[in-house]
Design an enzyme around this catalytic site. Sequence first.
Site, PDB file in Angstrom:
ATOM      1  N   CYS A 196       0.851  -1.189   0.000  1.00  0.00           N
ATOM      2  CA  CYS A 196       0.000   0.000   0.000  1.00  0.00           C
ATOM      3  C   CYS A 196       0.883   1.234   0.000  1.00  0.00           C
ATOM      4  CB  CYS A 196      -0.916  -0.019   1.230  1.00  0.00           C
ATOM      5  SG  CYS A 196      -1.890   1.495   1.411  1.00  0.00           S
ATOM      6  N   TRP A 206      -5.116  -3.543  -3.575  1.00  0.00           N
ATOM      7  CA  TRP A 206      -5.923  -3.256  -4.760  1.00  0.00           C
ATOM      8  C   TRP A 206      -5.255  -2.156  -5.594  1.00  0.00           C
ATOM      9  CZ3 TRP A 206     -10.899  -5.544  -5.537  1.00  0.00           C
ATOM     10  CH2 TRP A 206     -11.291  -6.411  -4.509  1.00  0.00           C
ATOM     11  N   ARG A 219     -11.024  -2.419   5.963  1.00  0.00           N
ATOM     12  CA  ARG A 219     -10.803  -3.056   7.259  1.00  0.00           C
ATOM     13  C   ARG A 219     -12.037  -3.852   7.630  1.00  0.00           C
ATOM     14  NH1 ARG A 219      -9.342   1.119  11.464  1.00  0.00           N
ATOM     15  NH2 ARG A 219      -7.343   1.002  10.393  1.00  0.00           N
ATOM     16  N   PHE A 221     -14.523  -6.252  10.242  1.00  0.00           N
ATOM     17  CA  PHE A 221     -15.091  -5.987  11.557  1.00  0.00           C
ATOM     18  C   PHE A 221     -14.144  -6.361  12.678  1.00  0.00           C
ATOM     19  CE2 PHE A 221     -15.603 -10.452  11.373  1.00  0.00           C
ATOM     20  CZ  PHE A 221     -15.779 -10.906  12.669  1.00  0.00           C
ATOM     21  N   HIS A 229      -7.530   2.391   2.604  1.00  0.00           N
ATOM     22  CA  HIS A 229      -6.932   3.452   1.788  1.00  0.00           C
ATOM     23  C   HIS A 229      -7.429   3.436   0.340  1.00  0.00           C
ATOM     24  CE1 HIS A 229      -3.708   3.589   5.044  1.00  0.00           C
ATOM     25  NE2 HIS A 229      -4.409   4.701   5.109  1.00  0.00           N
ATOM     26  N   TYR A 256     -13.648  -4.591  -8.190  1.00  0.00           N
ATOM     27  CA  TYR A 256     -14.659  -3.996  -7.315  1.00  0.00           C
ATOM     28  C   TYR A 256     -14.990  -2.590  -7.802  1.00  0.00           C
ATOM     29  CZ  TYR A 256     -17.245  -2.969  -3.065  1.00  0.00           C
ATOM     30  OH  TYR A 256     -18.255  -2.670  -2.167  1.00  0.00           O
ATOM     31  N   CYS A 332     -13.519 -27.821   4.086  1.00  0.00           N
ATOM     32  CA  CYS A 332     -12.454 -28.717   4.536  1.00  0.00           C
ATOM     33  C   CYS A 332     -11.330 -27.954   5.223  1.00  0.00           C
ATOM     34  CB  CYS A 332     -11.921 -29.539   3.369  1.00  0.00           C
ATOM     35  SG  CYS A 332     -11.447 -28.556   1.934  1.00  0.00           S
ATOM     36  N   HIS A 807      -8.551 -28.926  -2.045  1.00  0.00           N
ATOM     37  CA  HIS A 807      -9.056 -29.677  -0.890  1.00  0.00           C
ATOM     38  C   HIS A 807      -7.980 -29.743   0.184  1.00  0.00           C
ATOM     39  CE1 HIS A 807     -11.540 -32.464   1.297  1.00  0.00           C
ATOM     40  NE2 HIS A 807     -10.642 -33.437   1.225  1.00  0.00           N
TER      41      HIS A 807
END
Length: 847
Positions: A196, A206, A219, A221, A229, A256, A332, A807
Amino acid sequence: MGDVSEVLMSVLSTIRVPKPGDRVHKDECALSFSSPESEGGLYVCMNSFLGFGSQYVAKHHARAGQRPYLHITRTRKAKKEDDNSGSGHPPKKKPTRLAIGIEGGFDIDQEHYEEDVKVVIFPDRQEVTSEDLAVMPDVVKERVSLSMTGIMAADSVSHTLQVQQWDGEVRQESRHAADLKQLDNGIKIPPSGWRCEVCGLQENIWMNLTDGKVLCGRRYFDGSGGNNHALLHFQETGHPLAVKLGTITPDGADVYSYDEDDMVLDSKLPEHLSHFGIDMMTMEKTERTMTELEIAVNQRVGEWEVIQESGTTLRPLFGPGLTGMKNLGNSCYLNSVMQVLFTIPDFQSKYVCNIDKIIDEAPSDPTQDFKTQVAKLGYGLLSGEYSKPAPDPGDENGASEPKDYQIGIAPQMFKALVGRGHPEFSTNRQQDAQEFLLHFINMVERNCRSGPNPSEAFRFLVEERIVCQQSQKAKYTQRVDYIIQLPVPMDQATNTDELQEVERRRENGDSSVSPVRAQIPFATCMAALNEPELLTDFWSSAVQAKTTATKTTRFASFPDHLVIQIKKFTFGLDWVPKKLDVSIDVPDTLDLSALRAAGQQPGEELLPEVAPPPLMTPDVEVKGILGSHGNEEDDSLYSPLLSPVLDDSTVSQLCDMGFPLEACRKAVYYTGNTGIDAAMNWVMGHMDDPDFSAPLVLPGCSSGGGTTPTESISEEHLATIVSMGFSRDQATKALRATSNTLDRAVDWIFSHLDDLESMEVSEGGRSAAESEGGQDPPPGPCVRDGPGKYELFAFISHMGTSTMCGHYVCHIKKDQQWVIFNDQKVCASEKPPKDLGYLYFYRRVAE
């Protein structure tokens, strides 16, 4: 029926009809893994709609006073030889998309049961069937019938969780994609090493598709994730689309849209990435799906067969501590981690040995209580009550489940609770077992603020020694960690010639060449971990400038249980995530004694903590900086002669990341206003200092008397934080560290749990220091220490090309016998593939 009718009439007000949004637990007991198929069936409270097995329903009645329960029992029907043969019904369609519970996706397996339903009235267990209701007064008949019908018609919570979350393919095209404007700013993004640009975070990164800014994500919860940022950048610039670095493949990436507040499709993604030097299409184009590619790769490598020991006939095991777990749809990773954790004595004693006390103290809705659900899971795994062969459904042509599979337990309530609010663990997508382990440890930390904390079994201190290459002076810092991450030095493979020959033949078009796995000595992984790291942009307080430094890492303490992660997952130069196909000779015993930190060496000078001279303009009178302390009449703490001019923008940026104001001021001061990077490095290096959040005390000032914060703390804010289970001292510390701001104090308190654990909480919500005459609490987090000698007792293996698919299984050593836990299949291991593991678990060897 007159007496029963009168009893029902007297409790009619406690019988509810489920409404939309009500959580109906009709498939699983809130306190155990009993179900309608279990012996005794399941009792559903007709008021709260909580389900209870036969061993707990009387306890709930006594505690809640509830009398009518809907008793559900199910008996599995024998399947016909072919449900569709000769019936005119078409056979079931094969799934054509990666989704659950939607058209073209996977059907939820619907077993065939005979169901018996009746009302049972406690404490005398009087039974009322539908036939009995028919002859009762209308008001009773109508109310009870509506409740019974509503409960049976409602989707159970477990069924809703099973189908609601996962359609891995449905995303809408962003309205910004077609005409996205991209800035010609010359930015080119490398294929790895992203950080970042604001805070230096290396995870959840991102890239904005308009200007190429590389920033951290939201961030979560629980304090994990990023520092928001990328979101703040959108709010400042309006640039709407960002791609998550690390998810880019030739088939797409996670994109996004902040404006649309959703994951979206970008049909021009190759063009948008190419603008910043990222070529996502360098791999050969194929019509096969990623799932088909996954199968093809694993068939070629043979990893699945080796790890699951498919080539041998494995002996099924049953009994206490040998309980399988149902796969709830890519769960799994959770199954493997929890199987290992409940072989550790700390988790057993915290949750399983105290299960009766935990259940007695459970809140009115135990399905939402962390301690209750963890104890329920632990008891289910260790008791042996559910470690029984799966029943034969009576199909002569083959049972729906192989006989070496167990009934096992389905951790639906547990998974829903620990994943609630998390963007990944709340879904049915495959996840990284290491990330889930840390997530669960974080939840244990938050829920064990007083009393025994089983996560201490993993907690250890790391000492980092940084030596300025120009002055040869050193700085020592310590941090808490739970996992060792071992790099894989591919250049140290012992079969390099063989690997190169295979690669040469493959490049020449030889399709018959068999793949060869790189053989990496474990010792070279440890050596790579302990090599000094070169820091090229280190600000040295000794020379008052940026220079180079070396950083070495050692153990300041050795934990009772040591977790080692093999860093198998990386990215190629073509931006395609890949898994290193390696075999590592991980030892059964480990001696790390030589890696214990020695602290400051004789004759070694430390880097000074003194700041550079205050940055002031000589001809300008500088006012005292009051901040949140001092006042207009008494500005002795921040006098004009000693107050530096701090870069307010840098201080603000650090505060926006959630760090305490005084720590931000000190970071800017001690780095001489040299910018956000240097200040951030200071913050990261001093976060564990006991005075990290204390007010800035300038050289020459007394630290006594007037230097302590004197502002009044809001009693309302104190009461709010104390009501969350913290002591008054802890609440006060959080509020003082965040300038008496409630929201920031709550964030601060959850991000400093290690510090708060040292303030041992005694009875009455007062800290031990307060109750013992105000003694200072012991500094630093609580860590155990002992010899650095260990033995391997478990490992988790991953099959597949990415942590996001494939798996997981785990192998655990029980009574000197290796056991493989493969979801519901628990067997004696014949050839434990210790060289192919992903996470390794060691326990200290007693000397």
